[in-house]
Design an enzyme around this catalytic site. Structure first.
Site, PDB file in Angstrom:
ATOM      1  N   CYS A  47       0.800  -1.234   0.000  1.00 31.34           N
ATOM      2  CA  CYS A  47       0.000   0.000   0.000  1.00 31.34           C
ATOM      3  C   CYS A  47       0.833   1.284   0.000  1.00 31.34           C
ATOM      4  O   CYS A  47       0.416   2.301  -0.547  1.00 31.34           O
ATOM      5  CB  CYS A  47      -0.939   0.029   1.208  1.00 31.34           C
ATOM      6  SG  CYS A  47      -1.664  -1.568   1.626  1.00 31.34           S
ATOM      7  N   CYS A  50       1.737   3.768  -2.915  1.00 32.65           N
ATOM      8  CA  CYS A  50       0.692   4.666  -3.412  1.00 32.65           C
ATOM      9  C   CYS A  50       0.192   5.639  -2.364  1.00 32.65           C
ATOM     10  O   CYS A  50      -0.052   6.798  -2.630  1.00 32.65           O
ATOM     11  CB  CYS A  50      -0.501   3.812  -3.782  1.00 32.65           C
ATOM     12  SG  CYS A  50      -0.873   3.936  -5.451  1.00 32.65           S
ATOM     13  N   HIS A  51      -0.054   5.095  -1.163  1.00 31.74           N
ATOM     14  CA  HIS A  51      -0.690   5.920  -0.131  1.00 31.74           C
ATOM     15  C   HIS A  51       0.334   6.610   0.769  1.00 31.74           C
ATOM     16  O   HIS A  51      -0.041   7.338   1.682  1.00 31.74           O
ATOM     17  CB  HIS A  51      -1.645   5.065   0.714  1.00 31.74           C
ATOM     18  CG  HIS A  51      -2.790   4.514  -0.081  1.00 31.74           C
ATOM     19  ND1 HIS A  51      -3.893   5.258  -0.429  1.00 31.74           N
ATOM     20  CD2 HIS A  51      -2.984   3.295  -0.641  1.00 31.74           C
ATOM     21  CE1 HIS A  51      -4.738   4.512  -1.147  1.00 31.74           C
ATOM     22  NE2 HIS A  51      -4.198   3.309  -1.296  1.00 31.74           N
ATOM     23  N   MET A  88      -7.472   1.824  -7.381  1.00 33.60           N
ATOM     24  CA  MET A  88      -7.257   0.959  -6.222  1.00 33.60           C
ATOM     25  C   MET A  88      -7.459  -0.506  -6.660  1.00 33.60           C
ATOM     26  O   MET A  88      -8.513  -0.858  -7.198  1.00 33.60           O
ATOM     27  CB  MET A  88      -8.268   1.344  -5.129  1.00 33.60           C
ATOM     28  CG  MET A  88      -8.326   0.376  -3.975  1.00 33.60           C
ATOM     29  SD  MET A  88      -6.923   0.541  -2.837  1.00 33.60           S
ATOM     30  CE  MET A  88      -7.439  -0.649  -1.593  1.00 33.60           C
ATOM     31  N   HIS A 327      16.752  19.425  -5.054  1.00 34.00           N
ATOM     32  CA  HIS A 327      15.773  18.639  -5.812  1.00 34.00           C
ATOM     33  C   HIS A 327      16.408  18.140  -7.100  1.00 34.00           C
ATOM     34  O   HIS A 327      17.186  17.201  -7.057  1.00 34.00           O
ATOM     35  CB  HIS A 327      14.506  19.465  -6.042  1.00 34.00           C
ATOM     36  CG  HIS A 327      13.362  18.666  -6.550  1.00 34.00           C
ATOM     37  ND1 HIS A 327      12.735  17.719  -5.790  1.00 34.00           N
ATOM     38  CD2 HIS A 327      12.738  18.649  -7.746  1.00 34.00           C
ATOM     39  CE1 HIS A 327      11.780  17.149  -6.509  1.00 34.00           C
ATOM     40  NE2 HIS A 327      11.762  17.697  -7.701  1.00 34.00           N
ATOM     41  N   HIS A 370      12.635  24.924 -10.513  1.00 32.00           N
ATOM     42  CA  HIS A 370      12.414  23.511 -10.837  1.00 32.00           C
ATOM     43  C   HIS A 370      12.915  23.286 -12.260  1.00 32.00           C
ATOM     44  O   HIS A 370      12.156  23.378 -13.230  1.00 32.00           O
ATOM     45  CB  HIS A 370      10.919  23.161 -10.721  1.00 32.00           C
ATOM     46  CG  HIS A 370      10.642  21.692 -10.776  1.00 32.00           C
ATOM     47  ND1 HIS A 370      10.702  20.967 -11.957  1.00 32.00           N
ATOM     48  CD2 HIS A 370      10.331  20.790  -9.812  1.00 32.00           C
ATOM     49  CE1 HIS A 370      10.416  19.692 -11.701  1.00 32.00           C
ATOM     50  NE2 HIS A 370      10.190  19.562 -10.409  1.00 32.00           N
TER      51      HIS A 370
HETATM   52 FE1  DHE Z   1       9.405  14.154 -10.353  1.00 29.74          FE
HETATM   53  C1  DHE Z   1      12.496  13.978 -11.887  1.00 29.74           C
HETATM   54  C2  DHE Z   1      10.888  13.971  -7.316  1.00 29.74           C
HETATM   55  C3  DHE Z   1       6.387  14.771  -8.854  1.00 29.74           C
HETATM   56  C4  DHE Z   1       7.855  14.006 -13.374  1.00 29.74           C
HETATM   57  N1  DHE Z   1      11.329  14.006  -9.716  1.00 29.74           N
HETATM   58  C5  DHE Z   1      12.466  13.982 -10.512  1.00 29.74           C
HETATM   59  C6  DHE Z   1      13.628  13.943  -9.671  1.00 29.74           C
HETATM   60  C7  DHE Z   1      13.174  13.920  -8.376  1.00 29.74           C
HETATM   61  C8  DHE Z   1      11.730  13.969  -8.405  1.00 29.74           C
HETATM   62  C9  DHE Z   1      14.016  13.861  -7.117  1.00 29.74           C
HETATM   63  C10 DHE Z   1      15.077  13.919 -10.128  1.00 29.74           C
HETATM   64  C11 DHE Z   1      15.521  12.536 -10.464  1.00 29.74           C
HETATM   65  C12 DHE Z   1      16.939  12.481 -10.988  1.00 29.74           C
HETATM   66  O1  DHE Z   1      17.301  13.314 -11.841  1.00 29.74           O
HETATM   67  O2  DHE Z   1      17.710  11.624 -10.537  1.00 29.74           O
HETATM   68  N2  DHE Z   1       8.748  14.380  -8.414  1.00 29.74           N
HETATM   69  C13 DHE Z   1       9.520  14.266  -7.330  1.00 29.74           C
HETATM   70  C14 DHE Z   1       8.738  14.473  -6.130  1.00 29.74           C
HETATM   71  O3  DHE Z   1       9.126  14.348  -4.944  1.00 29.74           O
HETATM   72  C15 DHE Z   1       7.427  14.981  -6.548  1.00 29.74           C
HETATM   73  C16 DHE Z   1       7.421  16.487  -6.343  1.00 29.74           C
HETATM   74  C17 DHE Z   1       6.221  14.471  -5.766  1.00 29.74           C
HETATM   75  C18 DHE Z   1       5.971  12.980  -5.756  1.00 29.74           C
HETATM   76  O4  DHE Z   1       5.102  12.541  -5.011  1.00 29.74           O
HETATM   77  O5  DHE Z   1       6.619  12.242  -6.478  1.00 29.74           O
HETATM   78  C19 DHE Z   1       7.474  14.669  -8.039  1.00 29.74           C
HETATM   79  N3  DHE Z   1       7.452  14.352 -10.995  1.00 29.74           N
HETATM   80  C20 DHE Z   1       6.387  14.580 -10.227  1.00 29.74           C
HETATM   81  C21 DHE Z   1       5.169  14.596 -11.002  1.00 29.74           C
HETATM   82  O6  DHE Z   1       3.995  14.737 -10.552  1.00 29.74           O
HETATM   83  C22 DHE Z   1       5.567  14.503 -12.425  1.00 29.74           C
HETATM   84  C23 DHE Z   1       5.304  15.848 -13.110  1.00 29.74           C
HETATM   85  C24 DHE Z   1       4.789  13.444 -13.202  1.00 29.74           C
HETATM   86  C25 DHE Z   1       5.143  12.022 -12.851  1.00 29.74           C
HETATM   87  O7  DHE Z   1       5.488  11.278 -13.775  1.00 29.74           O
HETATM   88  O8  DHE Z   1       5.071  11.664 -11.690  1.00 29.74           O
HETATM   89  C26 DHE Z   1       7.050  14.241 -12.290  1.00 29.74           C
HETATM   90  N4  DHE Z   1      10.056  14.017 -12.273  1.00 29.74           N
HETATM   91  C27 DHE Z   1       9.253  13.942 -13.374  1.00 29.74           C
HETATM   92  C28 DHE Z   1      10.068  13.810 -14.562  1.00 29.74           C
HETATM   93  C29 DHE Z   1      11.411  13.811 -14.138  1.00 29.74           C
HETATM   94  C30 DHE Z   1      11.377  13.945 -12.693  1.00 29.74           C
HETATM   95  C31 DHE Z   1       9.546  13.715 -15.984  1.00 29.74           C
HETATM   96  C32 DHE Z   1      12.670  13.685 -14.996  1.00 29.74           C
HETATM   97  C33 DHE Z   1      12.937  14.945 -15.743  1.00 29.74           C
HETATM   98  C34 DHE Z   1      14.146  14.862 -16.608  1.00 29.74           C
HETATM   99  O9  DHE Z   1      14.125  15.515 -17.666  1.00 29.74           O
HETATM  100  O10 DHE Z   1      15.107  14.183 -16.263  1.00 29.74           O
END
Ligand code: DHE
Length: 548
Positions: A47, A50-51, A88, A327, A370
């Site tokens: 769980c 997801c949660h 779910m 980040h 970002h």
């Molecule tokens: Fe991401 C990269 C964390 C939400 C799409 N995301 C990353 C990275 C981190 C991260 C630490 C860098 C990885 C690396 O380079 O090694 N992302 C998080 C979160 O903590 C956050 C804010 C909330 C969560 O619960 O996950 C989050 N991220 C999202 C989304 O909602 C996005 C828009 C859609 C999805 O697929 O979940 C999203 N994250 C992305 C994408 C990358 C990314 C497409 C890589 C971008 C790139 O060009 O390398």
């Protein structure tokens, strides 16, 4: 409240075995310690991905006791049994959980959340599986795919990736991966595609196989976001690394099998206050091209670790005091400097990966930078720059990246100008392109979140806000339901076309829109019922070679 505020009471409560199970208020059935332990195990295995480890919700709904007690036992019981169209799983009717286990879980959810368990070498080895051993894999590419121009597309809510051909736009294959899969990265050779899910499951796909498939898999924790491979000359494909949100740690693995070799905890003191933090999550991980090192962003303590992978037994780590909360980020065009966002402080941190030290910390002037991996281009007046947009406002900031040619502007914000609106997640351009693209994925306005801003690089001037063209991609894709959001541009191998995801609800129509980078004309709308919630896209060649 911050997650760490909630750990402390439950950690201390759990430590004392004689007292009742945590969080049993009046009227809520108590569980024996054994039942509670069983439920905990099921929760964290099935769980939490997801949660959320603390039940605060992520992809799935929040399950904190204020909400679950409102819903009540019967509701929870039937929800766990039958699932929901929103994603779910039907744990009961599928037979994954027995009737007793469903009852146990419904009761468990009425209690306060437990502190999440640790996940060390035994758990990793238990989940580690080599499906095709290296000696049984092909020694050359066995398919007729143009794998360098292949895109690995995250199908977020489906827990899958789609492999899409960059020339024909054909979906070659859809592969089941981790839950709410997050990013894809390539091994240095371009042969192995590594995918990580929010549930910390890492899958390694061999693109040389006749039918590219997962050859090794491992779960490195309960929650994770980042995976990378060794890229230094002489160390290609040797190691992989994945970073955890929970437990707060990273693990170095064998590059051919994902065998876990070394786990490093990131718990420790915040860089400036020097106070202990129980949960410093691992954010972006990049591979140095100048040294045999991984660069590991540790979010809450504001530290960047340069992890030397030449000798795992005598591991050398250079720990750099940076800023909070680290980040994402990427390399400059020479690949020597790593530029990364400390989003809570509105700063960019620059690391010299050749010298292995902090180069600069610069205020972007915007709120919550970002950058994704950022965008490198040559500004007509300022020379080489790297761009980031912001989540918290509409600004795009350019930082000078040329200490040799433009020393007075190096690591300074040389320009800041507005794009479409707040809620931007990613910027993109390509070496030699005249366009810089800026999305506004999380903007509440549908017109804005469905569009991308395009700036002409050759028209940029010092101290002047450049104009931009707005491409309404949601309209171009003719999606009529939901609020399709434009997210993360990614180029094809040649850099002639840029792909954007139109990320819609799970039960709504999504698409990928392909734009001609020169003319900005629509080239293709990829629609397919398998394209459920497409988000990140990773072109094999560009990801392998850090082209952005
Ligand atoms: Fe991401 C990269 C964390 C939400 C799409 N995301 C990353 C990275 C981190 C991260 C630490 C860098 C990885 C690396 O380079 O090694 N992302 C998080 C979160 O903590 C956050 C804010 C909330 C969560 O619960 O996950 C989050 N991220 C999202 C989304 O909602 C996005 C828009 C859609 C999805 O697929 O979940 C999203 N994250 C992305 C994408 C990358 C990314 C497409 C890589 C971008 C790139 O060009 O390398």
């Amino acid at each position: 409240s911050k997650p760490q505020d909630q750990y402390e009471p439950s950690l201390t409560t759990l430590a004392q075995e004689s007292i009742p199970v945590p969080g049993s208020p009046e009227g809520v059935p108590t569980l024996t310690q054994a039942e509670y332990d069983d439920a905990n195990k099921i929760y964290f295995e099935r769980c939490a991905g997801c949660h959320g480890v603390l039940r605060n919700g992520a992809t799935g709904k929040a399950l904190t006791p204020d909400l679950t007690r409102e819903l009540g036992f019967d509701y929870l019981h039937s929800f766990i049994t039958y699932g929901s169209p929103a994603g779910m799983p039907n744990w009961g009717t599928s037979g994954d959980l027995t009737e007793e286990q469903v009852t146990l879980m419904a009761n468990y959810l009425l209690l306060d959340p437990a502190s999440p368990p640790e996940w060390g070498m035994p758990e990793m080895r238990n989940t580690w599986e080599v499906l095709v051993p290296p000696e049984e894999r092909p020694t050359e590419k066995m398919n007729d795919w143009d794998i360098e121009n292949l895109f690995s597309v995250t199908l977020r809510d489906a827990g899958q990736i789609a492999l899409i051909d960059g020339a024909s736009y054909e979906i070659k294959k859809v592969i089941d991966t981790g839950y709410a899969v997050h990013i894809s990265r390539l091994s240095a050779s371009g042969r192995y595609l590594l995918v990580i899910g929010r549930d910390a499951k890492v899958d390694m796909i061999d693109l040389w196989m006749e039918d590219p498939s997962i050859v090794a898999t491992i779960k490195i924790g309960m929650e994770a976001r980042s995976v990378e491979t060794s890229k230094m000359e002489g160390w290609e494909d040797k190691y992989a690394i994945a970073g955890g949100y929970w437990p707060p740690q990273y693990v170095i693995m064998d590059g051919a099998t994902l065998e876990p070799l070394k786990i490093v905890s990131t718990r420790g003191n915040i860089y400036d206050e020097q106070t202990y933090h129980p949960e410093p999550r691992v954010a972006a991980i990049l591979s140095s091209h100048y040294r045999p090192e991984f660069l590991v962003n540790i979010k809450e303590t504001g530290k960047i670790q340069l992890v030397d992978y030449t000798d795992l037994k005598n591991l050398k780590i250079t720990e750099i005091e940076a800023e909070r909360f680290l980040h994402d980020g990427g390399l400059d065009s020479t690949k020597r400097y790593f530029i990364t966002a400390a989003n809570a402080r509105g700063k960019l941190v620059v690391i010299d990966t050749k010298e292995g030290k902090l180069e600069a910390i610069t205020d972007t002037g915007g709120e919550t930078p970002h950058p994704g991996r950022g965008a490198n281009f040559e500004h007509p007046d300022h020379g080489p720059v790297w761009a980031t947009s912001h989540l918290g406002d509409d600004s795009v900031a350019l930082i000078g990246t040329d200490p040799e040619g433009h020393p007075d502007q190096a690591w300074e914000i040389v320009e800041s100008f507005p794009a479409l609106g707040g809620g931007s997640l990613f910027v993109k351009t390509f070496p030699g392109s005249n366009h810089l693209y800026v999305d506004a994925t999380l903007n509440p306005e549908a017109d804005i979140s469905g569009s991308v801003a395009v700036f002409k690089i050759d028209e940029m001037k010092a101290d002047e806000d450049p104009e931009f063209i707005t491409l309404n991609l949601a309209e171009m894709a003719e999606i009529t339901n939901g609020q399709p959001r434009v997210v993360q541009g990614e180029y094809n191998k040649e850099g002639t076309e840029i792909w954007f995801s139109l990320w819609n609800g799970k039960d709504q129509e999504s698409a990928i829109v392909v734009i001609d980078d020169k003319t900005l004309d629509l080239v293709k709308v990829i629609k397919d019922e398998r394209l459920i919630t497409p988000t990140g896209k990773f072109n094999v060649y560009n990801t392998q070679n850090d082209v952005y």
